[in-house]
Every structure is written in structure tokens, then in C-alpha cells.
Design an enzyme around this catalytic site. Structure first.
Site, PDB file in Angstrom:
ATOM      1  N   SER A  48       0.802  -1.219   0.000  1.00 56.82           N
ATOM      2  CA  SER A  48       0.000   0.000   0.000  1.00 56.82           C
ATOM      3  C   SER A  48       0.835   1.269   0.000  1.00 56.82           C
ATOM      4  O   SER A  48       0.292   2.340  -0.205  1.00 56.82           O
ATOM      5  CB  SER A  48      -0.928   0.020   1.210  1.00 56.82           C
ATOM      6  OG  SER A  48      -0.181   0.124   2.401  1.00 56.82           O
ATOM      7  N   LYS A  92       0.715   4.835   6.927  1.00 54.04           N
ATOM      8  CA  LYS A  92       0.141   5.536   5.784  1.00 54.04           C
ATOM      9  C   LYS A  92       0.616   6.981   5.817  1.00 54.04           C
ATOM     10  O   LYS A  92       1.213   7.443   6.786  1.00 54.04           O
ATOM     11  CB  LYS A  92      -1.402   5.526   5.836  1.00 54.04           C
ATOM     12  CG  LYS A  92      -2.031   4.173   5.958  1.00 54.04           C
ATOM     13  CD  LYS A  92      -2.062   3.409   4.668  1.00 54.04           C
ATOM     14  CE  LYS A  92      -2.734   2.053   4.900  1.00 54.04           C
ATOM     15  NZ  LYS A  92      -2.397   1.068   3.897  1.00 54.04           N
TER      16      LYS A  92
END
Lengths: 189, 167
Positions: A48, A92
Site C-alpha cells: 500500500s 500511511k
């Protein structure tokens, strides 16, 4: 000879064992305090955050001071406790803080549809760099700031080598990444 | 006489000061570790948990072990970091866990309208006992479990309310 006779120095053995246990305990406490309040190495893996972070695993140094002082800004890569599974932590990038408007592609694999949302107060909007393969705020919404656990400082290249050697199942990092040391240092966007 | 002469024992004063500072530091560290990982007293106030908790302030004992083991159940009063203001902590009751359906009165002061929501996985639904004066999940939605900081064990002060909280 009696097992508990004077020939076997039980008292001094017990005392020495206690001292060594105390030393080990103090070291572990210091390690834990450093990991919780100053900085900690973390192993992250998954697609990701490509191309910033590797698929097969990176050891990153996460500092745990800034988020307590409120110094998290859009563009920072942060360690966040997952709102969906509280036993996991995610890595993230912060795209927007509370009060900002964020525009994002809802499902880039299937359509070009774009949405604009205002991030609620006290929340942050996090997205993975690889929006095609990332479960982030586009799926579970803005994340309360209280779930932010740390800010990623840099990548530890030597630990990446160790991690890739130790983890037999994962393929090792390609040589391009190890030398020259262009993977060491602050993360690029 | 010279200020730094041998008559004033600077070295032993400094050594004693360092020892005492070390003792105080060790005590504060032990206090902090106990407060963070075992149990801690907290002062709570406000109208949102009447009649269980007082308006003008209660000192409660919050234990900080259960939530790490996942042993938070509906009916527990928990300490939760506020999703709206991360510098504050709230004390509310857990009404439903992730996956459960929760039915609640949206705005009891103005209407009787009732809503039913399924709590998302990994979240908890918290409500104050005094639904007329409580900002809780009915306003800001289900709260991620990661924001739960502790479970309230009992009341310590005032003394006439000492003991476990009644429902």
C-alpha cells in the site's frame, strides 16, 4: 552429604541470580520506555505504500514525540492504530488534517470518480501512496487523531538486510536497493 | 575565605543532591508506569453520566489492563480518548461492540425519533447514562476500539459513593 549442606552455596547463587535478573529487567524497562516515548524501529510490509516502502518489508525508525505535541502535518508518514482491527498498526501518509477539504479518487481501478470531503475536527485523512492497493481513509473514513501512534523518521538500511535474510518466506530486497545507499535517509514522496 | 575553598563540601552536597533526585525520579517513573499499565485515579465531572456519576466531580479508579486483553463488554464504563478533541478523555458507557446492532434515541429533548445502526467492526458505541445532556456516539458515531484507554473499576471519592458503580 546433605543436599542442603554448607558445601553448596545456595544463598550466594540465589543472590547472584536475583542481581542478574534485576539487570535484565532494568534493561527491558529502559528499552520499553524508549520504544514507547522516544523512538522505535518497526517492520512494515505490504503493497500500500509503494514505491516509497517495499512490498517485502522495510525496517523504519518511528519517533513517538511529535504526535504528542500535535506536530503532524500533511505529507508525513505516520504509524496509526487501525480503526478496523485494533490489534494492528498501519503505516500511511497523512493527506489532510481536521478542517481541511480532501479530494480523492474513490476506486482508481474501476473508475475515475472523484469525491471531496471535509475532514472532521480532531481527525486526520490517511492514504497509502499506492492508491490502487491500499485500504485507507477512502474505505474507512477519517481517523481520529488519538489513534496516531508515531511519525516515521527514516529507513534503517542495515536492518532491512537483516530482515530480508531472517525472513525466509519473503524474497530479499533487490541489490539496487541496498547499494548505493540511496534508500537510506528521509523517505521521498 | 575563598568561596570554592575546602571549607564548603561541594562534592558531597552535589552527590547527595544527585542521590535524592535519583530517588524522586525513580518514584515518579514507578508512579507513571502504574498509572499507564495497571490502574490510575481519574477525576471526572459533567452531567453526561448522571445519575451514575456526579455533576460536580468524582474520583474514579480506572484499570488499564482489560482493554489490552479485549475484555471490554457492553455495560462497562470506559475511559475513551475523544475522537473530536484528541487532548481530552471521555468517560461513557459501552452500549454495543463491533458487529452489534444498536437502537438509540437521536435527540431525546426534541423528538422521539429512534435509529438503528450496525456498529462497524473494530469500533464501540458509547453513550452517556444521561442521554439528554451527553455528547457521545449519537453525535460523533462509533468510536474505534483503539481509542479506549481504560475501564472504570470503582469510585474512590466522594466517600459516601465509595465502591462499584451501579447501573
Amino acid at each position: 552429604m546433605n543436599l542442603f549442606g554448607n558445601a553448596v552455596p545456595w544463598r550466594s547463587i540465589a543472590k547472584e541470580a536475583l542481581e542478574r535478573t534485576a539487570i535484565v529487567t532494568r534493561f527491558l524497562c529502559l528499552l520499553h520506555v524508549t520504544n514507547t516515548y522516544i523512538c522505535t524501529p518497526t517492520l512494515v510490509y505490504g503493497p500500500s505504500m509503494l514505491p516509497t516502502l517495499n512490498l517485502t518489508g522495510d525496517v523504519l525508525l518511528a519517533e513517538r514525540v511529535s504526535h504528542r505535541l500535535g506536530k503532524v502535518r500533511p505529507g508525513d508518514v505516520v504509524l496509526v492504530r487501525s480503526p478496523v482491527d485494533p490489534r494492528k498498526s498501519l503505516t500511511k501518509r497523512v493527506v489532510a488534517m481536521g478542517g481541511d477539504k480532501v479530494t480523492f479518487v474513490v476506486d482508481p481501478r474501476n473508475s475515475d470518480r472523484v469525491r471531496t470531503i471535509t475532514v472532521p475536527r480532531g481527525h486526520v485523512w490517511i492514504q497509502g501512496d499506492n492508491i490502487y492497493a491500499s485500504r485507507d481513509s477512502r474505505q474507512f473514513g477519517a481517523v481520529p487523531y488519538g489513534l496516531v501512534e508515531g511519525k516515521i523518521l527514516c529507513r534503517c538500511i542495515l536492518m532491512c538486510i537483516v530482515a530480508s535474510i531472517v525472513c525466509i518466506k519473503r524474497t530479499p530486497c533487490s541489490p539496487m536497493q541496498v547499494w548505493p545507499l540511496d534508500g537510506f535517509g528521509l523517505l521521498h514522496h
